[in-house]
Scaffold this motif. Structure first.
Motif, PDB file in Angstrom:
ATOM      1  N   LEU A 118       0.826  -1.208   0.000  1.00  0.00           N
ATOM      2  CA  LEU A 118       0.000   0.000   0.000  1.00  0.00           C
ATOM      3  C   LEU A 118       0.860   1.259   0.000  1.00  0.00           C
ATOM      4  O   LEU A 118       0.519   2.258  -0.644  1.00  0.00           O
ATOM      5  N   SER A 119       1.982   1.211   0.700  1.00  0.00           N
ATOM      6  CA  SER A 119       2.885   2.360   0.721  1.00  0.00           C
ATOM      7  C   SER A 119       3.488   2.609  -0.661  1.00  0.00           C
ATOM      8  O   SER A 119       3.543   3.749  -1.136  1.00  0.00           O
ATOM      9  N   LYS A 120       3.916   1.539  -1.312  1.00  0.00           N
ATOM     10  CA  LYS A 120       4.502   1.675  -2.652  1.00  0.00           C
ATOM     11  C   LYS A 120       3.448   2.075  -3.685  1.00  0.00           C
ATOM     12  O   LYS A 120       3.739   2.834  -4.618  1.00  0.00           O
ATOM     13  N   LEU A 121       2.230   1.582  -3.511  1.00  0.00           N
ATOM     14  CA  LEU A 121       1.147   1.949  -4.421  1.00  0.00           C
ATOM     15  C   LEU A 121       0.845   3.438  -4.313  1.00  0.00           C
ATOM     16  O   LEU A 121       0.633   4.121  -5.328  1.00  0.00           O
ATOM     17  N   SER A 122       0.838   3.951  -3.102  1.00  0.00           N
ATOM     18  CA  SER A 122       0.567   5.370  -2.895  1.00  0.00           C
ATOM     19  C   SER A 122       1.668   6.241  -3.491  1.00  0.00           C
ATOM     20  O   SER A 122       1.395   7.335  -4.007  1.00  0.00           O
ATOM     21  N   ALA A 123       2.913   5.748  -3.449  1.00  0.00           N
ATOM     22  CA  ALA A 123       4.040   6.549  -3.924  1.00  0.00           C
ATOM     23  C   ALA A 123       4.290   6.402  -5.420  1.00  0.00           C
ATOM     24  O   ALA A 123       5.051   7.181  -6.001  1.00  0.00           O
ATOM     25  N   TYR A 124       3.656   5.414  -6.063  1.00  0.00           N
ATOM     26  CA  TYR A 124       3.926   5.147  -7.482  1.00  0.00           C
ATOM     27  C   TYR A 124       3.415   6.289  -8.361  1.00  0.00           C
ATOM     28  O   TYR A 124       2.267   6.717  -8.242  1.00  0.00           O
ATOM     29  N   GLU A 125       4.269   6.767  -9.235  1.00  0.00           N
ATOM     30  CA  GLU A 125       3.917   7.877 -10.117  1.00  0.00           C
ATOM     31  C   GLU A 125       3.964   7.502 -11.595  1.00  0.00           C
ATOM     32  O   GLU A 125       3.850   8.357 -12.461  1.00  0.00           O
ATOM     33  N   GLY A 126       4.125   6.218 -11.892  1.00  0.00           N
ATOM     34  CA  GLY A 126       4.184   5.772 -13.270  1.00  0.00           C
ATOM     35  C   GLY A 126       2.836   5.851 -13.959  1.00  0.00           C
ATOM     36  O   GLY A 126       1.786   6.047 -13.328  1.00  0.00           O
ATOM     37  N   ALA A 127       2.859   5.654 -15.262  1.00  0.00           N
ATOM     38  CA  ALA A 127       1.643   5.795 -16.057  1.00  0.00           C
ATOM     39  C   ALA A 127       0.909   4.467 -16.260  1.00  0.00           C
ATOM     40  O   ALA A 127      -0.175   4.446 -16.847  1.00  0.00           O
ATOM     41  N   GLU A 128       1.476   3.354 -15.803  1.00  0.00           N
ATOM     42  CA  GLU A 128       0.887   2.049 -16.082  1.00  0.00           C
ATOM     43  C   GLU A 128      -0.342   1.749 -15.229  1.00  0.00           C
ATOM     44  O   GLU A 128      -1.131   0.863 -15.571  1.00  0.00           O
ATOM     45  N   LEU A 129      -0.500   2.434 -14.113  1.00  0.00           N
ATOM     46  CA  LEU A 129      -1.635   2.172 -13.231  1.00  0.00           C
ATOM     47  C   LEU A 129      -2.625   3.326 -13.302  1.00  0.00           C
ATOM     48  O   LEU A 129      -2.319   4.444 -12.897  1.00  0.00           O
ATOM     49  N   ASP A 130      -3.811   3.042 -13.821  1.00  0.00           N
ATOM     50  CA  ASP A 130      -4.847   4.064 -13.829  1.00  0.00           C
ATOM     51  C   ASP A 130      -5.622   4.010 -12.516  1.00  0.00           C
ATOM     52  O   ASP A 130      -5.346   3.194 -11.625  1.00  0.00           O
ATOM     53  N   ALA A 131      -6.609   4.870 -12.382  1.00  0.00           N
ATOM     54  CA  ALA A 131      -7.367   4.972 -11.134  1.00  0.00           C
ATOM     55  C   ALA A 131      -8.090   3.663 -10.808  1.00  0.00           C
ATOM     56  O   ALA A 131      -8.167   3.258  -9.644  1.00  0.00           O
ATOM     57  N   ALA A 132      -8.604   2.991 -11.834  1.00  0.00           N
ATOM     58  CA  ALA A 132      -9.337   1.743 -11.610  1.00  0.00           C
ATOM     59  C   ALA A 132      -8.412   0.652 -11.081  1.00  0.00           C
ATOM     60  O   ALA A 132      -8.775  -0.107 -10.168  1.00  0.00           O
TER      61      ALA A 132
END
Length: 316
Positions: A118-132
């Motif tokens: 969850l910490s890494k997900l919050s900090a991720y700024e890449g374009a591969e993960l959209d909001a969904a």
């Protein structure tokens, strides 16, 4: 004399290192990825999510779960798995081992994986993960963390509530009140329910779905609704009733063949399963068939059979 020579050689080696680059010992390993090299792509998050699911393959949570009945008046365990016989006799100490320490360690290992994710997900700024994708990831991982906190709440009561990755500076955490552990459990499950899709589990490709989280929350509510004296909490039972009706309306049905729910060849797509812990046969297998088929690990007691005879089924 030999010790003196060895000490001199060691000293000279350390002194020679002082003249080298300060990065001499600060090198990344060549056979594995470090935290700084990972969490760069969607594939990294998918692999990490698989590892979080994999923690549930611990026998306490999966194929060994029927052994929990030997801690009650439902069954007897002749093989004393997880130290169950000592618990039944009331011989419980911090050093007992088995269930006493294994549940605690396994749950916090799973919580640590969830917190890091969850910490890494919050900090991720890449374009591969959209909001969904972010929402789904968080929902699945919060389900896992909610499950572990429920196990800790049910087995220990007051335990530390940790929602961030720990470091050397904050690794010692105080116990939270039992009510706070329950509150964290329900908060995690509420996020999971809100974030996950309404697809039935049979069509979810093995991923946790909304009804999986609803079913776990229902279980938590039913457990929390009764105090030590068996006195019910009407508010919690009313919430549980509403949740149960939502799950029943989602589309799950009883399978026509009762045993198909328990056979690996007929579990995929089974309309009765709301969530399952998956193993990849034949390499990632369990001794479940041997335990419960040949060894009689859990033997039902007469009290359990008497209760079955008293069960009344009511259609609503």
């Amino acid at each position: 004399m030999k010790k003196y020579i060895l000490w001199m050689c060691t000293t000279l080696f350390l002194l020679s290192m002082g003249g080298c680059s300060k990065d001499f010992l600060d090198k990344d390993p060549l056979d594995r990825l470090t935290g700084d090299q990972y969490w760069k792509s969607k594939a990294d998050f998918d692999m990490a999510l698989t590892a979080i699911y994999g923690q549930l393959q611990n026998s306490i949570f999966s194929y060994g779960s029927p052994n929990w009945d030997v801690l009650t008046d439902n069954g007897y365990g002749q093989h004393n798995y997880n130290g169950s016989q000592g618990i039944v006799r009331g011989e419980i100490f911090p050093s007992s081992g088995g269930y006493i320490v294994d549940i605690y360690n396994a749950c916090y290992s799973g919580i640590a994986r969830a917190n890091i994710f969850l910490s890494k997900l919050s900090a991720y700024e890449g374009a591969e993960l959209d909001a969904a994708a972010r929402s789904r990831y968080e929902g699945e991982v919060r389900f896992m963390r909610g499950f572990y906190y429920y196990m800790l709440y049910a087995c220990y009561g007051a335990v530390p509530v940790v929602t961030e990755p720990l470091t050397l500076e904050n690794q010692v955490q105080p116990k939270a009140a039992e009510a706070d552990v329950l509150a964290q459990t329900l908060a995690d499950l509420d996020v999971a329910i809100a974030n996950l899709g309404s697809t039935l589990y049979a069509s979810g490709d093995g991923h946790i779905v909304k009804t999986s989280a609803q079913a776990l929350k229902l279980r938590v509510l039913l457990y929390a609704a009764y105090d030590e004296n068996g006195t019910p909490d009407p508010a919690l039972l009313s919430e549980a009733s509403t949740l149960a009706k939502e799950i029943m309306a989602a589309g799950y049905t009883l399978t026509p063949s009762f045993e198909s729910t328990f056979r690996d060849g007929t579990q995929e797509g089974n309309p009765e399963i709301i969530f399952s812990i998956k193993f990849l046969a034949p390499n990632n297998a369990t001794p479940m068939d041997q335990w419960y088929g040949d060894w009689a690990v859990v033997s039902p007691l007469p009290n359990f059979l008497m209760h079955l005879n008293q069960v009344t089924f009511v259609e609503t």
